[in-house]
Design an enzyme around this catalytic site. Sequence first.
Site, PDB file in Angstrom:
ATOM      1  N   CYS A 276       0.880  -1.168   0.000  1.00  0.00           N
ATOM      2  CA  CYS A 276       0.000   0.000   0.000  1.00  0.00           C
ATOM      3  C   CYS A 276       0.912   1.211   0.000  1.00  0.00           C
ATOM      4  CB  CYS A 276      -0.846   0.029   1.255  1.00  0.00           C
ATOM      5  SG  CYS A 276      -1.549  -1.538   1.630  1.00  0.00           S
TER       6      CYS A 276
ATOM      7  N   ARG B 232       1.198   0.711  -7.537  1.00  0.00           N
ATOM      8  CA  ARG B 232       1.406  -0.461  -6.686  1.00  0.00           C
ATOM      9  C   ARG B 232       0.132  -1.265  -6.504  1.00  0.00           C
ATOM     10  NH1 ARG B 232       5.561   1.905  -5.862  1.00  0.00           N
ATOM     11  NH2 ARG B 232       7.311   1.440  -4.515  1.00  0.00           N
TER      12      ARG B 232
ATOM     13  N   TRP C  71      -4.459  -1.634   0.199  1.00  0.00           N
ATOM     14  CA  TRP C  71      -4.630  -2.874  -0.565  1.00  0.00           C
ATOM     15  C   TRP C  71      -5.154  -3.856   0.456  1.00  0.00           C
ATOM     16  CZ3 TRP C  71      -2.752  -7.934  -0.791  1.00  0.00           C
ATOM     17  CH2 TRP C  71      -2.858  -8.581  -2.024  1.00  0.00           C
TER      18      TRP C  71
ATOM     19  N   ASN D 116       0.744   0.272   7.004  1.00  0.00           N
ATOM     20  CA  ASN D 116       1.046  -0.781   6.019  1.00  0.00           C
ATOM     21  C   ASN D 116       1.501  -1.990   6.798  1.00  0.00           C
ATOM     22  OD1 ASN D 116       0.536   0.455   3.678  1.00  0.00           O
ATOM     23  ND2 ASN D 116       2.653   0.980   3.209  1.00  0.00           N
ATOM     24  N   GLY D 117       1.057  -3.184   6.410  1.00  0.00           N
ATOM     25  CA  GLY D 117       1.552  -4.380   7.079  1.00  0.00           C
ATOM     26  C   GLY D 117       0.393  -5.169   7.671  1.00  0.00           C
TER      27      GLY D 117
ATOM     28  N   GLU E 142       7.381 -17.438 -18.091  1.00  0.00           N
ATOM     29  CA  GLU E 142       7.258 -15.978 -17.937  1.00  0.00           C
ATOM     30  C   GLU E 142       6.185 -15.430 -18.866  1.00  0.00           C
ATOM     31  OE1 GLU E 142       7.934 -13.908 -15.867  1.00  0.00           O
ATOM     32  OE2 GLU E 142       7.788 -11.990 -16.900  1.00  0.00           O
TER      33      GLU E 142
ATOM     34  N   LYS F 128       2.880 -13.378 -17.579  1.00  0.00           N
ATOM     35  CA  LYS F 128       2.531 -12.042 -18.101  1.00  0.00           C
ATOM     36  C   LYS F 128       1.074 -12.035 -18.545  1.00  0.00           C
ATOM     37  CE  LYS F 128       4.964  -9.825 -16.774  1.00  0.00           C
ATOM     38  NZ  LYS F 128       5.720 -10.601 -15.867  1.00  0.00           N
TER      39      LYS F 128
ATOM     40  N   GLU G   2      -1.525 -12.455 -15.575  1.00  0.00           N
ATOM     41  CA  GLU G   2      -1.603 -11.427 -14.512  1.00  0.00           C
ATOM     42  C   GLU G   2      -2.150 -10.106 -15.027  1.00  0.00           C
ATOM     43  OE1 GLU G   2       1.882  -9.898 -12.569  1.00  0.00           O
ATOM     44  OE2 GLU G   2       3.118 -10.299 -14.284  1.00  0.00           O
TER      45      GLU G   2
ATOM     46  N   HIS H 127       2.523 -35.692 -21.382  1.00  0.00           N
ATOM     47  CA  HIS H 127       2.255 -36.283 -20.059  1.00  0.00           C
ATOM     48  C   HIS H 127       1.041 -35.647 -19.401  1.00  0.00           C
ATOM     49  CE1 HIS H 127       6.019 -38.468 -20.309  1.00  0.00           C
ATOM     50  NE2 HIS H 127       6.586 -37.348 -20.729  1.00  0.00           N
TER      51      HIS H 127
ATOM     52  N   LYS I 140       2.456  -4.184  -6.695  1.00  0.00           N
ATOM     53  CA  LYS I 140       3.763  -4.191  -7.346  1.00  0.00           C
ATOM     54  C   LYS I 140       4.783  -4.926  -6.498  1.00  0.00           C
ATOM     55  CE  LYS I 140       7.000  -3.382 -10.235  1.00  0.00           C
ATOM     56  NZ  LYS I 140       7.029  -4.232 -11.434  1.00  0.00           N
TER      57      LYS I 140
HETATM   58  C1  AGP Z   1       5.647 -10.161 -12.063  1.00  0.00           C
HETATM   59  O1  AGP Z   1       5.114  -9.549 -13.223  1.00  0.00           O
HETATM   60  C2  AGP Z   1       4.825  -9.886 -10.836  1.00  0.00           C
HETATM   61  N1  AGP Z   1       4.644  -8.495 -10.629  1.00  0.00           N
HETATM   62  C3  AGP Z   1       5.338 -10.630  -9.612  1.00  0.00           C
HETATM   63  O2  AGP Z   1       5.367 -12.000  -9.920  1.00  0.00           O
HETATM   64  C4  AGP Z   1       6.744 -10.217  -9.134  1.00  0.00           C
HETATM   65  O3  AGP Z   1       7.719 -10.649 -10.051  1.00  0.00           O
HETATM   66  C5  AGP Z   1       7.007 -10.904  -7.776  1.00  0.00           C
HETATM   67  O4  AGP Z   1       6.045 -10.434  -6.852  1.00  0.00           O
HETATM   68  C6  AGP Z   1       8.423 -10.641  -7.240  1.00  0.00           C
HETATM   69  O5  AGP Z   1       8.593  -9.279  -7.032  1.00  0.00           O
HETATM   70  P1  AGP Z   1      10.086  -8.739  -6.731  1.00  0.00           P
HETATM   71  O6  AGP Z   1      10.922  -9.054  -7.943  1.00  0.00           O
HETATM   72  O7  AGP Z   1       9.917  -7.265  -6.501  1.00  0.00           O
HETATM   73  O8  AGP Z   1      10.602  -9.465  -5.525  1.00  0.00           O
END
Ligand code: AGP
Length: 627
Positions: free
Chosen positions: A19, A44, A92, A118-119, A500, A504, A507, A523, A622
Amino acid sequence: MAVPLIFRSSVMVCGASMCGIVGYIGDKNARTILVEGLKSLEYRGYDSAGFAVFSADGRLELCKTEGKISALEKKAAGLTGHYTCGIAHTRWATHGAATEVNAHPHISSDGRIVLVHNGIIENYVNLRRLLEAEGVVFRSETDTEVLAQLVAKFYEPGRLVEAVTSALKSVQGTYGIAVMATDMPGTIVGARNGSPLVVGIGEGTWCLASDKSALPAEVSKLFYLEDTELVCLDDDGYRTMSLENVEIRKEVLEFQYEIEHADKNGYPHYMLKEIFEQPRTIADCFRGRILPEQGMVKLGGLAAIEDRLRDFSRIVITACGTSWHAALVGEYLIEELAGIPVEVEYASEFRYRNPVIGPETLVLVISQSGETADTLAALREAKMRGATVAGIVNVTGSTIARESGCGIYIHAGPEKSVASTKAFTSQVTALALIALRLARMSKMSGSQGMSFIQELMRLPEKMERVLEQASAIRALADEFKGQSNCLYLGRGFHFPVALEGALKLKEVSYIHAEGYPAAEMKHGPIALIEKGMPVVVVAPRYGVYEKVISNIEEIRARKGRVIAIATEGDESIRRHADVVFHVPDVIEPLSPLLTVVPLQLLAYYITVAKGLDPDMPRNLAKSVTVE
Ligand code: AGP
């Protein structure tokens, strides 16, 4: 800007959190500064927002709403006064739905304490029961309100720091907080344990934020709070202290506003901008670290362990999400080039199982934000077991960078889109440099090192050529947007690329996608193939090319629709795949840096074709700074 180029510096310069917190004291209008600060943190991810401000005559105004900051601005339109002090927050949701009543700031039921957080307060249920037994009436379902009520319980007029330290001593969990007392206008107390907080200092300006990108232009210096540290800001300046209220001295760093406020530069979204930045950002990652004439690299950030690099019998790489996919490419790179055994571990698994590591193990910790809770916990677990740790981090001065002690910054610049793209390719570039460094100590000759570096130096131009296909990839997006399932396949170095590409897509577009080793299809996953189902196959012309072609034929036999990523000049693949995008030829160990780009663009354009915002996908943040 005094940014530590390597990890030698013990000070920290940035954090990122799920957040956003912003606090401000100064002569500008606090309401404007706070809202602008929240906007810098929007990328974020959040689901509600709010602020509390003091007018010059000490009157407190609190405004909060569910939804976006634009809704908050609309709601606050009536607040036309001049406000000199305040705190703000984007939430968040962790405990409690994304509603106005659960939005921050929270105010204690006696009206004296205002707090943003936050937390996660892990013992909030017990604390709430104790407070309710004393007659405290709660309004929300959040753990944060418990904190506000607890500070109020200990508060005596004029002694806000004491009340906050007393409350925090009863708390278990993580926090980054900003607190004000209604009878102390012009004072903000901040405290950190697990969720980053940066203090910004300017001429008559005192700020607090969860990330330096939220600091206003008036700030010229900054420092970071460590876990269990507090700061008290008021018109006289700032004091930093421990939870025992013992004064602490902090090293202050320079801060340059414009570098942090990277905007979209004309692109519609940060994600597209960051995809197109990659030719420059991978160059920024290797620039100053390669010695072409010696076929060598110099990694200043690893200087502290340079003389022990030979001693490590194995390497563990731990990370989450996209960084974990980069780690997997790193495994193939290091084993292929240096012949050192590598294992890749999900940080969230590593931290709770019983890993067999020790002084003979080098643990590489990869994180774009440098604040991911699982990755930070894995780092601490590795250190506790005696392993040597090195970080591969983007955000300078982040917690993982600082606690790694050594490592290398990937220099990708602020990555604002939740979907990580340029960080991935810079992480892989950094891993290639590390693999080369290790290889040149054993298997790799000087001339081999020189040709590897030549290939690396030609990558930015080759990546530009891949990006030139953006409009062709965009044209394909409409066909995908109606799909609900997609498979991504690759072999060897391109299995992580398939993973990857699938991450992408899912997400940002919410289309379910799965990455798989191409040979693994028979398999199980081949049962999924039905008429028209899109299958993206990463099929550059390397050793197992013919086998990948067979996999493509298996899909075509079941009427799947194959989109192939192939090597420039390979026209024969058009006999097998329905759609082909080409990438320039390059040595196989570096090819993931090129084959990933069409997959990034595909995910982006499909998302936009679906009318979604690729920068702020639902449910995601983020940086995941909670478990
Ligand atoms: C990737 O597109 C995502 N945003 C997520 O998987 C991200 O890579 C993961 O949370 C790790 O984040 P970091 O590299 O800041 O540790």
